[in-house]
Design a protein around this motif. Structure first.
Motif, PDB file in Angstrom:
ATOM      1  N   LEU A   1      -1.377  18.074 -23.131  1.00 37.88           N
ATOM      2  CA  LEU A   1      -0.118  17.478 -23.583  1.00 37.88           C
ATOM      3  C   LEU A   1       0.513  16.621 -22.486  1.00 37.88           C
ATOM      4  CD1 LEU A   1       1.386  20.454 -25.607  1.00 37.88           C
ATOM      5  CD2 LEU A   1       0.552  18.278 -26.529  1.00 37.88           C
ATOM      6  N   ARG A   2       0.429  17.084 -21.244  1.00 38.50           N
ATOM      7  CA  ARG A   2       0.957  16.275 -20.130  1.00 38.50           C
ATOM      8  C   ARG A   2       0.213  14.959 -20.013  1.00 38.50           C
ATOM      9  NH1 ARG A   2       1.120  21.259 -17.389  1.00 38.50           N
ATOM     10  NH2 ARG A   2      -0.845  20.792 -16.327  1.00 38.50           N
ATOM     11  N   PHE A   3      -1.109  15.042 -20.166  1.00 41.68           N
ATOM     12  CA  PHE A   3      -1.910  13.817 -20.072  1.00 41.68           C
ATOM     13  C   PHE A   3      -1.572  12.859 -21.207  1.00 41.68           C
ATOM     14  CE2 PHE A   3      -5.794  11.336 -20.904  1.00 41.68           C
ATOM     15  CZ  PHE A   3      -5.928  10.713 -19.672  1.00 41.68           C
ATOM     16  N   LYS A   4      -1.390  13.381 -22.421  1.00 47.21           N
ATOM     17  CA  LYS A   4      -1.028  12.515 -23.549  1.00 47.21           C
ATOM     18  C   LYS A   4       0.296  11.808 -23.298  1.00 47.21           C
ATOM     19  CE  LYS A   4      -3.429  14.561 -27.519  1.00 47.21           C
ATOM     20  NZ  LYS A   4      -3.268  15.039 -28.893  1.00 47.21           N
ATOM     21  N   GLU A   5       1.267  12.533 -22.748  1.00 47.38           N
ATOM     22  CA  GLU A   5       2.573  11.936 -22.448  1.00 47.38           C
ATOM     23  C   GLU A   5       2.430  10.847 -21.390  1.00 47.38           C
ATOM     24  OE1 GLU A   5       5.624  12.207 -23.836  1.00 47.38           O
ATOM     25  OE2 GLU A   5       4.472  13.286 -25.367  1.00 47.38           O
ATOM     26  N   GLU A   6       1.637  11.134 -20.385  1.00 44.26           N
ATOM     27  CA  GLU A   6       1.414  10.144 -19.320  1.00 44.26           C
ATOM     28  C   GLU A   6       0.741   8.902 -19.891  1.00 44.26           C
ATOM     29  OE1 GLU A   6       1.595   8.635 -15.450  1.00 44.26           O
ATOM     30  OE2 GLU A   6       2.515  10.461 -16.277  1.00 44.26           O
ATOM     31  N   TYR A   7      -0.223   9.108 -20.751  1.00 43.43           N
ATOM     32  CA  TYR A   7      -0.966   8.016 -21.394  1.00 43.43           C
ATOM     33  C   TYR A   7      -0.025   7.112 -22.189  1.00 43.43           C
ATOM     34  CZ  TYR A   7      -3.930   6.074 -25.146  1.00 43.43           C
ATOM     35  OH  TYR A   7      -4.539   5.255 -26.062  1.00 43.43           O
ATOM     36  N   LYS A   8       0.927   7.720 -22.898  1.00 40.39           N
ATOM     37  CA  LYS A   8       1.870   6.926 -23.701  1.00 40.39           C
ATOM     38  C   LYS A   8       2.766   6.060 -22.829  1.00 40.39           C
ATOM     39  CE  LYS A   8       2.082  10.338 -27.468  1.00 40.39           C
ATOM     40  NZ  LYS A   8       2.897  11.411 -28.060  1.00 40.39           N
ATOM     41  N   ARG A   9       3.081   6.541 -21.632  1.00 43.38           N
ATOM     42  CA  ARG A   9       3.993   5.795 -20.759  1.00 43.38           C
ATOM     43  C   ARG A   9       3.300   4.646 -20.037  1.00 43.38           C
ATOM     44  NH1 ARG A   9       5.884  10.996 -19.184  1.00 43.38           N
ATOM     45  NH2 ARG A   9       4.737  10.837 -17.229  1.00 43.38           N
ATOM     46  N   ARG A  10       1.983   4.727 -19.912  1.00 43.87           N
ATOM     47  CA  ARG A  10       1.245   3.728 -19.130  1.00 43.87           C
ATOM     48  C   ARG A  10       0.889   2.508 -19.967  1.00 43.87           C
ATOM     49  NH1 ARG A  10      -0.919   5.235 -14.209  1.00 43.87           N
ATOM     50  NH2 ARG A  10       0.104   7.121 -13.460  1.00 43.87           N
ATOM     51  N   GLN A  11       0.730   1.388 -19.274  1.00 36.72           N
ATOM     52  CA  GLN A  11       0.318   0.152 -19.940  1.00 36.72           C
ATOM     53  C   GLN A  11      -1.209   0.109 -20.009  1.00 36.72           C
ATOM     54  OE1 GLN A  11       2.157  -3.047 -17.763  1.00 36.72           O
ATOM     55  NE2 GLN A  11       4.014  -2.949 -18.981  1.00 36.72           N
ATOM     56  N   VAL A  12      -1.728   0.788 -21.000  1.00 41.29           N
ATOM     57  CA  VAL A  12      -3.176   0.797 -21.218  1.00 41.29           C
ATOM     58  C   VAL A  12      -3.504  -0.304 -22.224  1.00 41.29           C
ATOM     59  CG1 VAL A  12      -5.164   2.185 -21.898  1.00 41.29           C
ATOM     60  CG2 VAL A  12      -3.193   3.278 -20.824  1.00 41.29           C
ATOM     61  N   GLY A  13      -4.379  -1.227 -21.839  1.00 43.61           N
ATOM     62  CA  GLY A  13      -4.713  -2.339 -22.724  1.00 43.61           C
ATOM     63  C   GLY A  13      -5.484  -1.892 -23.955  1.00 43.61           C
ATOM     64  N   PRO A  14      -5.635  -2.799 -24.926  1.00 43.98           N
ATOM     65  CA  PRO A  14      -6.338  -2.428 -26.164  1.00 43.98           C
ATOM     66  C   PRO A  14      -7.767  -1.956 -25.931  1.00 43.98           C
ATOM     67  CG  PRO A  14      -5.932  -4.815 -26.040  1.00 43.98           C
ATOM     68  CD  PRO A  14      -5.128  -4.176 -24.969  1.00 43.98           C
ATOM     69  N   GLN A  15      -8.476  -2.599 -24.985  1.00 43.97           N
ATOM     70  CA  GLN A  15      -9.849  -2.163 -24.702  1.00 43.97           C
ATOM     71  C   GLN A  15      -9.846  -0.745 -24.124  1.00 43.97           C
ATOM     72  OE1 GLN A  15     -12.616  -3.800 -25.394  1.00 43.97           O
ATOM     73  NE2 GLN A  15     -11.578  -5.585 -26.205  1.00 43.97           N
ATOM     74  N   GLY A  16      -8.871  -0.479 -23.247  1.00 40.47           N
ATOM     75  CA  GLY A  16      -8.784   0.850 -22.657  1.00 40.47           C
ATOM     76  C   GLY A  16      -8.457   1.914 -23.683  1.00 40.47           C
ATOM     77  N   ARG A  17      -7.587   1.590 -24.636  1.00 36.71           N
ATOM     78  CA  ARG A  17      -7.226   2.565 -25.673  1.00 36.71           C
ATOM     79  C   ARG A  17      -8.434   2.893 -26.561  1.00 36.71           C
ATOM     80  NH1 ARG A  17      -1.928   3.527 -25.562  1.00 36.71           N
ATOM     81  NH2 ARG A  17      -0.609   1.988 -24.505  1.00 36.71           N
ATOM     82  N   ILE A  18      -9.186   1.866 -26.888  1.00 39.25           N
ATOM     83  CA  ILE A  18     -10.396   2.101 -27.693  1.00 39.25           C
ATOM     84  C   ILE A  18     -11.351   3.014 -26.933  1.00 39.25           C
ATOM     85  CG2 ILE A  18     -12.458   0.989 -28.643  1.00 39.25           C
ATOM     86  CD1 ILE A  18     -10.648  -1.486 -29.179  1.00 39.25           C
ATOM     87  N   ALA A  19     -11.528   2.704 -25.633  1.00 38.83           N
ATOM     88  CA  ALA A  19     -12.452   3.513 -24.823  1.00 38.83           C
ATOM     89  C   ALA A  19     -11.978   4.961 -24.729  1.00 38.83           C
ATOM     90  CB  ALA A  19     -12.582   2.903 -23.427  1.00 38.83           C
ATOM     91  N   LEU A  20     -10.683   5.167 -24.509  1.00 36.72           N
ATOM     92  CA  LEU A  20     -10.163   6.531 -24.400  1.00 36.72           C
ATOM     93  C   LEU A  20     -10.313   7.300 -25.701  1.00 36.72           C
ATOM     94  CD1 LEU A  20      -6.974   6.150 -22.191  1.00 36.72           C
ATOM     95  CD2 LEU A  20      -8.898   7.672 -21.756  1.00 36.72           C
ATOM     96  N   ASP A  21     -10.190   6.614 -26.833  1.00 37.47           N
ATOM     97  CA  ASP A  21     -10.339   7.289 -28.124  1.00 37.47           C
ATOM     98  C   ASP A  21     -11.743   7.850 -28.309  1.00 37.47           C
ATOM     99  OD1 ASP A  21      -7.792   7.141 -29.020  1.00 37.47           O
ATOM    100  OD2 ASP A  21      -8.061   5.358 -30.250  1.00 37.47           O
ATOM    101  N   TRP A  22     -12.742   7.257 -27.656  1.00 36.06           N
ATOM    102  CA  TRP A  22     -14.099   7.813 -27.721  1.00 36.06           C
ATOM    103  C   TRP A  22     -14.366   8.759 -26.563  1.00 36.06           C
ATOM    104  CZ3 TRP A  22     -16.134   7.566 -32.149  1.00 36.06           C
ATOM    105  CH2 TRP A  22     -15.901   6.470 -32.999  1.00 36.06           C
ATOM    106  N   LEU A  23     -13.728   8.481 -25.439  1.00 33.49           N
ATOM    107  CA  LEU A  23     -13.995   9.250 -24.231  1.00 33.49           C
ATOM    108  C   LEU A  23     -13.372  10.640 -24.272  1.00 33.49           C
ATOM    109  CD1 LEU A  23     -14.783   9.566 -21.226  1.00 33.49           C
ATOM    110  CD2 LEU A  23     -12.755   8.220 -20.653  1.00 33.49           C
TER     111      LEU A  23
END
Length: 965
Positions: A504-526
């Motif tokens: 849950l902490r990681f998810k919150e951190e992820y939401k606050r960060r500027q992760v680009g569209p390519q990074g979001r796609i990669a994280l969804d599989w990773l």
């Protein structure tokens, strides 16, 4: 001419006699029309007539060209071009001559179009008759385009300067228009009837000089660009030169037609998209190269080729391919040899993917021409040579098919014909007996390409079969802590509550960060795959937090996220290493470029052989210009980190015992030290020259002596380097360079430079922490001592503890002569006759002083290093024994610097019993092993006081026997 035609081998050249009745009828009809326009054709010898009939049957373009310019054939025969495989060097010269007499733009257009037609006729003639391989067509089509475009630009530039003035920069230098050729034009493999993709740019903003009024450079070049496009693109009665496409320029159709270098750099830094990177792989400045062209290429390179291995390329290419496939389906493009599965575009995508992934680290991959790219890919091992050869063979065949399709009517098409006549033309030119045989071969070639494409680029991703929906849900759905914990507990996950909290902490951190569209796609599989792997650990929450600390550092660097998402094996290696060692996870988080190493377990778990550190480091640095000091420093640090990761991985895997780990760390440090000295020497000698004795002997007269763990070949993962610098130069001599200085100053500045190279912080950190306190007089002493001063100090001024330190000293860099002199000094100092009670008292006092200052263990704790019976006690015993007894056994007891071999020599000399020595060695190795494991996980070196009781007792017993208080 007739003799040449008659000698053509039937197996190479298609023949009118082998044509189907349909093609023979077409050829005769075109011949009759040609004879009506130019009756002299009827007088041609039979071989010429035969060849012309063959060409007229195969190509409407050849027929139309001769209809419009019947005299062309006579001119081409006279020029000899029809028989020349290398005609392109004359293109620019001939065109310049023709345009020298041109005074208006209409005449310019006419000359350009007629010149194009005459040269294209030769290209089609030779390819349709089988006289030229497809590579010859590539070269001539590209060189012809270069000549036509650059001639149009140069003629119009001169004309516009005479009308509006010459564009200048702020320093009064004329500014040229540079034209970037993109796609196949840039890559040197233009097809027969291709569009040309161009980008117009100029070096600097400024104003025109010499015109009726001052005009800014940008509008000047925009107007010039419009005139160039008009000269090339506008259809006239002579046809077109090229269809010009400018949509690849910054901001596409919405952007200005020409922009400055600065504006272009800003665009690609802040707005450049993935597809523009792919396009830029083939970008080439047309015409002769100049300093502006070199500047532009250097400016664009970082945008195209990333410094790290870039797996973000894969997903982008896959998405582009999916869009193309959708377009093919939407338009019903059946039989498209360019865009269809296994077509030309897939070969290009394979090459571009591998170029972009590794081109930042492999300069050889930064080539534009596809055959050269495939050769470089095979050379660097990104794809097996056999696969590259297969792709190249398929590519050549597909491009030949494409050219012949376009040579039929000078139309831009890649679609197989449905009309019977054009099918007959295609198979006749290619040498197939029937359409079925051709299609069977084409299907085989395209299937081979698509198989490679699927292996390298892949299709649109679906969830792996082994990845259960649970792991996808844990990451992709919004569940609260209770729901998450319930799901994990149901799976039998240990520590489900802390793991849920960490997730849950990681998810919150992820939401606050500027992760680009390519990074979001990669994280969804990773992330689902990561969760599946993490829960198998004994401490899943600790492991998850270690890996997520790394992921948090690379949120904005989507290429690394994609590397892990694209490579499940790399992710498994990461999890394994982070589970075993916090040190590894910290190192990877600090320097993500090390993630590239996870791709190759063969190298990862097999560190470099000891004798290969120096040659591999030299090889690694060859790609960096010697004059680029910053990049050399960065490369040294990257090499160290890569090698360190391999050593740690092999250590964790159990492939290296502790003593071998220290060997590898020591040999790595020695290789790096040697290279640092070499670089510092090169920099100092360039500035000051070298001392005269160096110029005469070729010997540098300089040595680096390692003390402490490096000297004792016992280096650990976080060890400093204890170094002392010595020189053998004449202090009264001067260097022979532009700025001569005395030798003492030269060696002092050399030492300062060495320390600078070691300690400067670059993006990859510092190289090593260097400790110079063991030099004569410590911190108050000179950075580098002459051999004579060093000997005098050791013999007359050094304290006992400094002689203890000398036991572990050995030279790791230097000329043989200076190393031998150091060995003599060390032997003589260590072998001095000493009063044993006095020596024992001084060693004990130093040990008490160290323990008082450095022991941190509390009640019930044992400090592996400083507590009684620990590591330092063992080291002091070894040092005492050497100082006490080397006078009687100098060769044996001064030979080695490491504790284990010192104890062995003490047994041989009768100083220790075998039982005492074996007990000391056992205790030493057990303490080192335990400390080593704690160090890997960055846990305190303090352990429970009940550990290693037998070993500690033995150490204390020997201490009492040898140094009894």
């Amino acid at each position: 001419m007739a003799q040449h035609f008659a000698s053509l081998p039937a197996s190479i050249s298609p023949s009118i006699t082998a044509f189907s009745p349909l093609l023979q009828e077409q050829a005769e009809r075109q011949w009759q029309r040609l004879v009506e326009l130019a009756p002299d054709y009827d007088n041609q010898p039979e071989p010429v007539r035969h060849t012309l009939l063959t060409l007229l049957g195969l190509s409407d373009f050849v027929a139309d060209s001769l209809f419009k310019q019947p005299e062309l054939l006579t001119k081409l025969i006279a020029s000899g071009d029809l028989e020349q495989a290398e005609r392109w060097p004359a293109y620019q010269r001939d065109l310049t001559t023709l345009l020298a007499e041109v005074s208006d733009e209409e005449a310019l257009k006419r000359i350009l179009r007629q010149f194009r037609r005459s040269r294209m006729l030769v290209i089609a003639w030779r390819e349709l008759l089988g006289h030229s391989p497809v590579e010859e067509s590539f070269i001539h089509l590209t060189k012809l385009a270069d000549a036509l475009i650059c001639s149009a630009r140069d003629w119009l530039y001169a004309k516009q300067c005479s009308e509006l003035g010459t564009p200048m920069d702020g320093d009064g230098n004329p500014q040229p228009l540079l034209i970037l050729g993109m796609g196949k034009l840039g890559g040197g493999e233009l097809n027969f009837s291709s569009d040309i993709d161009l980008i117009f740019t100029f070096p600097e903003n400024g104003y025109t000089v010499g015109g009726r009024r001052e005009l800014a450079n940008q509008p000047f070049f925009i107007k010039l660009g419009q005139r160039i496009i008009n000269a090339l693109h506008q259809p006239t009665q002579d046809g077109q030169v090229f269809r010009v496409d400018m949509r690849l320029r910054p901001f596409g159709d919405a952007g200005p037609l020409a922009i400055s270098f600065a504006a272009m750099e800003d665009y690609y830094q802040h707005h450049g998209r993935n597809w523009e990177r792919y396009a830029m792989v083939k970008a080439r400045v047309l015409g002769p190269q100049c300093e502006h062209a070199v500047e532009l290429a250097e400016m664009l390179r970082p945008f195209v080729f990333r410094r790290y291995i870039d797996f973000g390329v894969i997903d982008g290419l896959r998405q582009m391919k999916a869009m193309i496939a959708a377009e093919v389906r939407r338009k019903g493009l059946e039989g498209n040899i360019k865009l269809g599965a296994g077509g030309i575009r897939e070969v290009e995508f394979i090459a571009q993917a591998l170029q972009l992934i590794r081109g930042g680290r492999e300069p050889a991959l930064r080539v534009r021409h596809l055959p050269e790219a495939l050769a470089a890919i095979a050379q660097c091992g990104a794809l097996e040579s056999a696969h590259c050869d297969r792709l190249l063979a398929a590519y050549r065949f597909l491009r030949r098919v494409e050219n012949i399709l376009q040579e039929i009517g000078d139309q831009q098409t890649q679609t197989l014909p449905t009309e019977e006549r054009d099918r007959q033309r295609l198979i006749a030119a290619l040498g197939f007996t029937d359409w079925g045989a051709f299609m069977a071969h084409l299907d085989e070639e395209m299937a081979a390409v698509h198989q490679e494409f699927a292996a390298v680029v892949g299709e649109e991703k679906e969830a792996p079969a082994h990845l259960e929906q649970l792991w996808l849900d844990l990451w992709r759905t919004e569940l609260d802590a209770a729901e998450l914990e319930k799901l994990l507990t149901a799976q039998g996950v240990a520590e489900s509550a802390p793991l849920c909290a960490a997730l849950l902490r990681f998810k919150e951190e992820y939401k606050r960060r500027q992760v680009g569209p390519q990074g979001r796609i990669a994280l969804d599989w990773l992330m689902p795959e990561l969760l599946r792997l993490v829960v198998a650990s004994e401490q899943p929450s600790r492991l998850f937090e270690r890996v997520c600390a790394l992921l948090t550092r690379i949120f904005t660097r989507s290429a690394y996220l994609q590397l892990l998402a694209e490579n499940p094996a790399a992710l498994r290696q990461l999890v394994r290493l982070c589970d075993a060692s916090h040190l590894v996870s910290e190192q990877l988080a600090r320097y993500p470029i090390l993630l590239d190493e996870l791709l190759d377990p063969q190298h990862l778990y097999h560190p470099t052989p000891l004798d290969q550190y120096k040659p591999q480091l030299r090889q690694f640095l060859l790609r960096i210009p010697e004059e680029d000091v910053e990049q050399q420093m960065e490369a040294l640090r990257q090499f160290k980190q890569v090698q360190l990761l391999r050593i740690v991985a092999a250590d964790i895997a159990g492939a290296l015992p502790l003593m071998k780990v220290s060997d590898h760390l020591t040999w790595l440090a020695e290789a790096i030290t040697e290279e640092v000295v070499n670089q510092a020497w090169a920099q100092m000698s360039e500035r000051y020259g070298v001392p005269p004795e160096v110029a005469v002997s070729g010997q540098r007269g300089f040595a680096v002596v390692a003390y402490g763990k490096l000297g004792g070949i016992e280096l650990g993962y976080g060890s400093d380097l204890d170094l002392v610098f010595l020189h053998g130069g004449d202090p009264n001599s001067y260097t022979d360079g532009r700025k001569p200085i005395d030798s003492r100053q030269f060696y002092l500045r050399l030492a300062q430079r060495i320390l600078h190279l070691f300690s400067t912080r670059t993006p990859s950190g510092i190289l090593y922490e260097i400790d110079m306190r063991l030099r004569p007089s410590g911190d108050s002493g000179l950075l580098v001592s002459s051999l004579s001063a060093y000997e005098q100090y050791q013999q007359n001024e050094a304290w006992t503890w400094e002689h203890q330190a000398l036991v572990r000293a050995r030279p790791i860099y230097g000329d043989d002569a200076i190393k031998a002199e150091f060995a003599r000094i060390r032997r003589n100092v260590l072998a001095k006759v000493r009063e044993l009670p006095t020596l024992a008292r001084e060693v004990r006092e130093m040990r008490h002083k160290m323990r008082d200052h450095l022991l941190k263990a509390g009640a019930g704790e044992f400090d592996l290093k400083q507590s009684a019976g620990g590591m330092v006690d063992i080291e002091f015993i070894a040092q005492y024994l050497v100082l006490a007894y080397a006078a009687s056994e100098p060769d044996a007891l001064t030979r080695w610097t490491d504790n284990v071999r010192i104890f062995d020599e003490c047994v041989m000399a009768g100083v220790l019993t075998l039982e005492q020595a074996e007990g000391l060695k056992h205790a030493y190795l057990e303490i080192r092993n335990l400390g080593h494991r704690l160090n890997l996980s960055e846990i305190s070196r303090k352990v429970s006081d009940d550990q290693l009781q037998n070993e500690r007792s033995h150490v204390l017993a020997v201490w009492q026997q040898q140094l009894g208080e």
